[in-house]
Scaffold this motif. Sequence first.
Motif, PDB file in Angstrom:
ATOM      1  N   TRP A  39       0.833  -1.210   0.000  1.00 63.19           N
ATOM      2  CA  TRP A  39       0.000   0.000   0.000  1.00 63.19           C
ATOM      3  C   TRP A  39       0.865   1.257   0.000  1.00 63.19           C
ATOM      4  O   TRP A  39       0.554   2.232  -0.685  1.00 63.19           O
ATOM      5  CB  TRP A  39      -0.921   0.018   1.209  1.00 63.19           C
ATOM      6  N   LEU A  40       1.957   1.234   0.752  1.00 61.77           N
ATOM      7  CA  LEU A  40       2.844   2.399   0.803  1.00 61.77           C
ATOM      8  C   LEU A  40       3.501   2.631  -0.556  1.00 61.77           C
ATOM      9  O   LEU A  40       3.635   3.767  -1.004  1.00 61.77           O
ATOM     10  CB  LEU A  40       3.888   2.235   1.896  1.00 61.77           C
ATOM     11  N   GLN A  41       3.905   1.558  -1.205  1.00 66.19           N
ATOM     12  CA  GLN A  41       4.473   1.688  -2.551  1.00 66.19           C
ATOM     13  C   GLN A  41       3.444   2.273  -3.508  1.00 66.19           C
ATOM     14  O   GLN A  41       3.762   3.161  -4.306  1.00 66.19           O
ATOM     15  CB  GLN A  41       4.943   0.328  -3.046  1.00 66.19           C
ATOM     16  N   ASP A  42       2.211   1.801  -3.419  1.00 70.69           N
ATOM     17  CA  ASP A  42       1.149   2.298  -4.304  1.00 70.69           C
ATOM     18  C   ASP A  42       0.877   3.786  -4.090  1.00 70.69           C
ATOM     19  O   ASP A  42       0.731   4.542  -5.052  1.00 70.69           O
ATOM     20  CB  ASP A  42      -0.142   1.505  -4.097  1.00 70.69           C
ATOM     21  N   VAL A  43       0.790   4.214  -2.825  1.00 70.26           N
ATOM     22  CA  VAL A  43       0.502   5.629  -2.556  1.00 70.26           C
ATOM     23  C   VAL A  43       1.695   6.494  -2.950  1.00 70.26           C
ATOM     24  O   VAL A  43       1.526   7.608  -3.454  1.00 70.26           O
ATOM     25  CB  VAL A  43       0.048   5.867  -1.099  1.00 70.26           C
ATOM     26  N   ALA A  44       2.914   5.987  -2.759  1.00 69.86           N
ATOM     27  CA  ALA A  44       4.111   6.741  -3.169  1.00 69.86           C
ATOM     28  C   ALA A  44       4.117   6.935  -4.681  1.00 69.86           C
ATOM     29  O   ALA A  44       4.396   8.034  -5.170  1.00 69.86           O
ATOM     30  CB  ALA A  44       5.378   6.020  -2.715  1.00 69.86           C
ATOM     31  N   HIS A  70      13.424   0.808   3.923  1.00 63.18           N
ATOM     32  CA  HIS A  70      12.096   1.083   4.480  1.00 63.18           C
ATOM     33  C   HIS A  70      12.186   0.999   6.001  1.00 63.18           C
ATOM     34  O   HIS A  70      12.828   0.088   6.536  1.00 63.18           O
ATOM     35  CB  HIS A  70      11.059   0.054   4.017  1.00 63.18           C
ATOM     36  N   GLU A  71      11.532   1.922   6.674  1.00 60.43           N
ATOM     37  CA  GLU A  71      11.399   1.889   8.133  1.00 60.43           C
ATOM     38  C   GLU A  71       9.910   1.976   8.440  1.00 60.43           C
ATOM     39  O   GLU A  71       9.270   2.976   8.116  1.00 60.43           O
ATOM     40  CB  GLU A  71      12.112   3.079   8.773  1.00 60.43           C
ATOM     41  N   LEU A  72       9.358   0.920   9.027  1.00 55.01           N
ATOM     42  CA  LEU A  72       7.924   0.876   9.287  1.00 55.01           C
ATOM     43  C   LEU A  72       7.672   0.596  10.753  1.00 55.01           C
ATOM     44  O   LEU A  72       8.217  -0.361  11.315  1.00 55.01           O
ATOM     45  CB  LEU A  72       7.256  -0.224   8.448  1.00 55.01           C
ATOM     46  N   ASP A  73       6.838   1.427  11.369  1.00 53.27           N
ATOM     47  CA  ASP A  73       6.416   1.226  12.750  1.00 53.27           C
ATOM     48  C   ASP A  73       4.934   0.880  12.734  1.00 53.27           C
ATOM     49  O   ASP A  73       4.093   1.726  12.415  1.00 53.27           O
ATOM     50  CB  ASP A  73       6.663   2.489  13.584  1.00 53.27           C
ATOM     51  N   TYR A  74       4.637  -0.393  13.076  1.00 50.97           N
ATOM     52  CA  TYR A  74       3.260  -0.864  13.149  1.00 50.97           C
ATOM     53  C   TYR A  74       2.735  -0.516  14.538  1.00 50.97           C
ATOM     54  O   TYR A  74       3.197  -1.062  15.534  1.00 50.97           O
ATOM     55  CB  TYR A  74       3.199  -2.373  12.899  1.00 50.97           C
ATOM     56  N   LEU A  75       1.786   0.409  14.622  1.00 50.59           N
ATOM     57  CA  LEU A  75       1.326   0.945  15.902  1.00 50.59           C
ATOM     58  C   LEU A  75       0.045   0.293  16.416  1.00 50.59           C
ATOM     59  O   LEU A  75      -0.235   0.349  17.611  1.00 50.59           O
ATOM     60  CB  LEU A  75       1.139   2.456  15.776  1.00 50.59           C
TER      61      LEU A  75
END
Length: 148
Positions: A39-44, A70-75
């Motif tokens: 999803w992040l790739q798609d929005v970028a 990539h740095e991802l923090d799953y909250l």
Amino acid sequence: MSADPLQWDVVSPFVQTLEVGAQHLDAFGHTNNVVYLSWLQDVAWAHSVALGFGMEDYRRVGAGCVARRHELDYLAATFAGDRLHIATWVAENAGKLDMWRAYQIIREQDRKTVLRGRTHWICVDMTSGRPRRQPPEFVAAYKPALPR
């Protein structure tokens, strides 16, 4: 969506909205971590196109951007039926070889930020694939967003 505005980390991010479906879930019953990255790739990519840089534009200027880190923090976990607002913006760009893009995902139902992340992008020559300085068109288009 309620009248309560979403609390983005920056002023005017680029936003897409989607609903989590059964196909996005893993064996734990929540959204799979690889799906978030997709999803992040798609929005970028959609943001880049909105700024005037699709693949044909990369070819025209002879430069493109590839992910280095990539740095991802799953909250918080998300589940089927959750409506998510996925935002991105250019976080840092000194106009040299690289730039950082940031992300924030907010779940609509409770206005909770469920993910924050960043990607380190490297400008490369479209022919050789080697790193190169950003062309002036990139510097003009990929300006950092204003913090809130």
